[in-house]
Write an enzyme that holds these catalytic residues in place. Structure first.
Site, PDB file in Angstrom:
ATOM      1  CG  HIS A 123      40.571  54.117  40.362  1.00 32.32           C
ATOM      2  ND1 HIS A 123      40.441  53.294  39.267  1.00 32.32           N
ATOM      3  CD2 HIS A 123      41.843  54.590  40.325  1.00 32.32           C
ATOM      4  CE1 HIS A 123      41.581  53.271  38.592  1.00 32.32           C
ATOM      5  NE2 HIS A 123      42.452  54.050  39.219  1.00 32.32           N
ATOM      6  CG  HIS A 157      42.959  50.341  41.216  1.00 28.14           C
ATOM      7  ND1 HIS A 157      42.816  51.531  41.886  1.00 28.14           N
ATOM      8  CD2 HIS A 157      44.086  50.475  40.478  1.00 28.14           C
ATOM      9  CE1 HIS A 157      43.817  52.342  41.570  1.00 28.14           C
ATOM     10  NE2 HIS A 157      44.600  51.723  40.715  1.00 28.14           N
ATOM     11  CB  CYS A 190      56.805  59.536  32.030  1.00 27.27           C
ATOM     12  SG  CYS A 190      55.169  59.817  32.766  1.00 27.27           S
ATOM     13  CB  CYS A 219      55.236  55.757  32.789  1.00 30.83           C
ATOM     14  SG  CYS A 219      54.031  56.342  31.629  1.00 30.83           S
ATOM     15  CB  CYS A 273      54.165  61.013  29.282  1.00 35.00           C
ATOM     16  SG  CYS A 273      53.457  59.381  29.528  1.00 35.00           S
ATOM     17  CG  HIS A 324      50.675  59.560  32.668  1.00 36.44           C
ATOM     18  ND1 HIS A 324      51.560  58.527  32.476  1.00 36.44           N
ATOM     19  CD2 HIS A 324      49.749  59.108  33.544  1.00 36.44           C
ATOM     20  CE1 HIS A 324      51.199  57.497  33.216  1.00 36.44           C
ATOM     21  NE2 HIS A 324      50.103  57.818  33.874  1.00 36.44           N
ATOM     22  CE  LYS A 332      24.106  64.064  37.660  1.00 31.74           C
ATOM     23  NZ  LYS A 332      23.157  65.057  38.032  1.00 31.74           N
ATOM     24  CE  LYS A 342      19.351  63.123  41.590  1.00 27.41           C
ATOM     25  NZ  LYS A 342      18.203  62.366  42.042  1.00 27.41           N
TER      26      LYS A 342
HETATM   27  N1  MSP Z   1      52.217  49.098  40.059  1.00 24.86           N
HETATM   28  C1  MSP Z   1      52.007  48.844  38.682  1.00 24.86           C
HETATM   29  C2  MSP Z   1      51.814  47.369  38.429  1.00 24.86           C
HETATM   30  C3  MSP Z   1      52.938  46.500  38.868  1.00 24.86           C
HETATM   31  S1  MSP Z   1      52.591  44.823  38.612  1.00 24.86           S
HETATM   32  C4  MSP Z   1      54.017  44.067  38.847  1.00 24.86           C
HETATM   33  C5  MSP Z   1      50.759  49.579  38.212  1.00 24.86           C
HETATM   34  N2  MSP Z   1      49.904  49.946  39.162  1.00 24.86           N
HETATM   35  S2  MSP Z   1      48.528  50.735  38.952  1.00 24.86           S
HETATM   36  O1  MSP Z   1      48.057  51.131  40.249  1.00 24.86           O
HETATM   37  O2  MSP Z   1      48.705  51.769  37.990  1.00 24.86           O
HETATM   38  O3  MSP Z   1      47.504  49.683  38.464  1.00 24.86           O
HETATM   39  C6  MSP Z   1      47.434  49.318  37.149  1.00 24.86           C
HETATM   40  C7  MSP Z   1      46.324  48.324  36.945  1.00 24.86           C
HETATM   41  O4  MSP Z   1      45.089  48.784  37.505  1.00 24.86           O
HETATM   42  C8  MSP Z   1      46.026  48.142  35.481  1.00 24.86           C
HETATM   43  O5  MSP Z   1      46.932  47.266  34.855  1.00 24.86           O
HETATM   44  C9  MSP Z   1      44.621  47.605  35.542  1.00 24.86           C
HETATM   45  O6  MSP Z   1      44.622  46.263  35.913  1.00 24.86           O
HETATM   46  C10 MSP Z   1      44.008  48.422  36.664  1.00 24.86           C
HETATM   47  N3  MSP Z   1      43.391  49.653  36.155  1.00 24.86           N
HETATM   48  C11 MSP Z   1      43.713  50.934  36.451  1.00 24.86           C
HETATM   49  N4  MSP Z   1      42.871  51.773  35.770  1.00 24.86           N
HETATM   50  C12 MSP Z   1      42.015  51.055  35.037  1.00 24.86           C
HETATM   51  C13 MSP Z   1      40.944  51.341  34.192  1.00 24.86           C
HETATM   52  N5  MSP Z   1      40.570  52.561  33.914  1.00 24.86           N
HETATM   53  N6  MSP Z   1      40.277  50.301  33.651  1.00 24.86           N
HETATM   54  C14 MSP Z   1      40.617  49.002  33.908  1.00 24.86           C
HETATM   55  N7  MSP Z   1      41.632  48.706  34.684  1.00 24.86           N
HETATM   56  C15 MSP Z   1      42.378  49.699  35.244  1.00 24.86           C
HETATM   57  O7  MSP Z   1      50.628  49.769  37.029  1.00 24.86           O
END
Ligand code: MSP
Length: 510
Positions: free
Chosen positions: A18, A21, A126, A129, A143, A146, A294, A297
């Site tokens: 998303h 990421h 959790c 986490c 948690c 979460h 929002k 659309k």
């Molecule tokens: N798998 C672990 C990380 C292991 S690293 C050795 C993990 N994965 S995760 O899929 O949850 O990804 C976390 C990372 O995704 C966050 O640290 C960040 O870089 C990014 N993000 C996930 N959601 C985010 C936001 N809403 N905003 C910004 N970055 C975000 O944790």
């Protein structure tokens, strides 16, 4: 010439990629591209974190084996990164044999060094986490991140003697003031260490989906201690010492603020325990949040949109790849939380891209066509625009080098603004063709050439297109930055290409 090794967190494959990421990955990509641009030998690593309860649960929910599930979801991450122009050099999956080998060797080294022992663990867990909480650290049994109920777990575990590293970690922090940036996050990690460290459980018997512990077949390594090691697997830990030596001193981990403890406390301590230096730098970034607006659309979901519902490709389809990259890099400085909204991206698009950059390229193309016979004139050596260009180059260089894509783009847009103002002041479109027009247009073309170079890390496709339009061969990255980024190198005499608008305006109520 230096070296630069940059990593993103490896993402869990329990869910699709998303915008959150994408935020992290695009920032890492821009940093990697910047370092390649200035001639650094660069390695950019991203990948997927495929073990652990959360992933096993997601696979079960979809009636798939964990491996089939991870194959499928890991591919979705690669596809998302392809759609965003991510230039990773290596994509690691924790289910790969090379990773099993590095994990077993790395944790084996810690075991051999006497920092791993067996005990019984009892605590609140959790699953989201993949982490234990004490009751005090929980939100009344839930948690704190979460909000879900924590589960009481008890198991025989192997423990890492984290407590033995308290002093050494504090010393390391004192001696390496830039280890964790920004300072606010560094202070957070530092205080956490100062508050006292407890040993941590690093294996599980309750789950089989993990890397087996080599000295105890009933256990797998707990997902985090397998995951962190990916940064070393990718540079050959346990297989190629020269590669580790080559890259590890130049390592930069870009991570979200929720995983500070893992990267700024556990991980450096584990490296020390294995007989390695900690990574050289951890850059922490904040979260992108959606304030109930929002998004569009097509993205609308009942009750509003969550950031995790937005696939990066939905945005690139609407705004174009480089515009999405620009927004993610420009809007929020690394370290702070930022607001993600459809209004915000539309506004940045229309203002910074359509009005400022797009308009500059379009009007220069139009004037050179109508007043200079379509051939770009040379810049003037002591042009009054030269100073603005030099400031933009210096400031953006400094900003890129301190992990501030936002600052770098701001400085670059300073030059775009100055060039537009320069054109307004001289109004070459009102002049008769001749030396005066040529002088102004040569300077404007030179400024655009520099802008194309400076935006390359953020907007690689747009940079190349601008390069082509101002009649230059090759690419903005072909020449060394320290040579190409100085005033006066636009050769003149080449034909300008007029094209369709780079950024057609978007109606702001879409
Ligand atoms: N798998 C672990 C990380 C292991 S690293 C050795 C993990 N994965 S995760 O899929 O949850 O990804 C976390 C990372 O995704 C966050 O640290 C960040 O870089 C990014 N993000 C996930 N959601 C985010 C936001 N809403 N905003 C910004 N970055 C975000 O944790």
């Amino acid at each position: 010439m230096g070296r630069f090794y940059i990593t993103t967190p490896i993402y869990y494959v329990n869910d699709a990629p998303h915008v959150g990421h994408a935020y992290c990955t695009v920032n890492a990509d821009a940093m990697a591209r910047w370092h390649r641009l200035i001639g650094d030998e660069t390695k950019f690593l991203t990948g997927t974190d495929e073990h652990g309860q959360k992933v096993a649960d997601a696979a079960a929910k979809h009636d798939m084996s964990p491996l089939d599930w991870t194959n499928q979801t890991s591919t979705r991450f690669r596809e998302a990164w392809d759609a965003l122009g991510i230039s990773y050099d290596d994509f690691i999956r924790t289910t790969e044999p090379r990773h099993y080998e590095s994990v077993q060797k790395f944790l084996g080294a810690i075991y051999d060094n006497g920092f791993i022992y067996k005990d019984v663990y009892k605590g609140l867990y959790c699953v989201s986490c993949e982490d234990y909480f004490t009751f005090e650290a929980s939100d009344n049994g839930k948690c704190p991140i979460h909000g879900r109920d924590l589960v009481e777990m008890e198991e025989e575990n192997w423990f890492f003697q984290l407590s033995a590293f308290e002093e050494r970690l504090l010393e390391y922090y004192d001696q390496h003031p830039g280890f964790v940036t920004p300072d606010t996050k560094r202070n957070e990690a530092y205080s956490f260490i100062k508050g006292g460290l407890r040993d941590i459980s690093i294996t599980r018997t309750s789950i089989a989906w993990g890397v087996p512990v080599p000295w105890d077949a009933n256990h797998v390594f707990y997902v985090w201690y397998d995951a962190l090691i990916n940064y070393l697997t990718a540079i050959g830990y346990g297989r190629d010492d020269d590669e580790v030596e080559k890259w590890w001193p130049y390592s930069n981990h870009l991570v979200g603020k929720e995983i500070i403890r893992f990267h700024c406390v556990w991980w450096p301590a584990m490296c020390m325990a294995a007989g390695l230096e900690p990574p050289s730098h951890v850059q922490v970034h904040g979260w992108l949040l959606v304030g109930g607006q929002k998004l569009s659309k097509t993205m609308a979901a009942e009750g509003g949109v969550r950031l995790t519902d937005i696939a990066p490709v939905t945005l690139t389809n609407e705004f174009g790849v480089d515009a999405v990259r620009y927004y993610l890099l420009r809007e929020t400085s690394l370290g702070n939380d930022g607001e993600f909204s459809h209004e915000g991206i539309t506004q940045r698009y229309n203002t910074d891209l359509a009005n400022n950059l797009g308009n500059l390229v379009a009007r220069v193309g139009a004037v050179v066509t109508s007043k200079c016979g379509g051939v770009g004139p040379r810049p003037i050596e002591n042009s009054s625009l030269r100073r603005d260009a030099e400031i933009a180059v210096d400031e953006s260089t400094a900003a890129w080098n301190r992990f501030s894509p936002q600052g770098a783009l701001e400085a670059t847009w300073g030059l775009i603004g100055a060039t537009n103002a320069y054109l307004e002041a001289h109004a070459p479109w009102k002049l008769e063709p001749g030396a005066d027009v040529d002088a102004v247009m040569g300077d404007a073309l030179e400024a655009i050439r520099l802008v194309a170079i400076l935006i390359t890390p953020a907007m690689p496709q747009v940079a190349e297109e601008i390069w082509r339009r101002i009649g230059l061969g090759s690419t903005p990255t072909a020449e060394r930055f320290d040579v190409s980024a100085s005033w006066g190198r636009y050769p003149g005499g080449t034909s300008i290409v007029k094209g369709t608008p780079l950024f057609p305006r978007i109606a702001s109520d879409s």
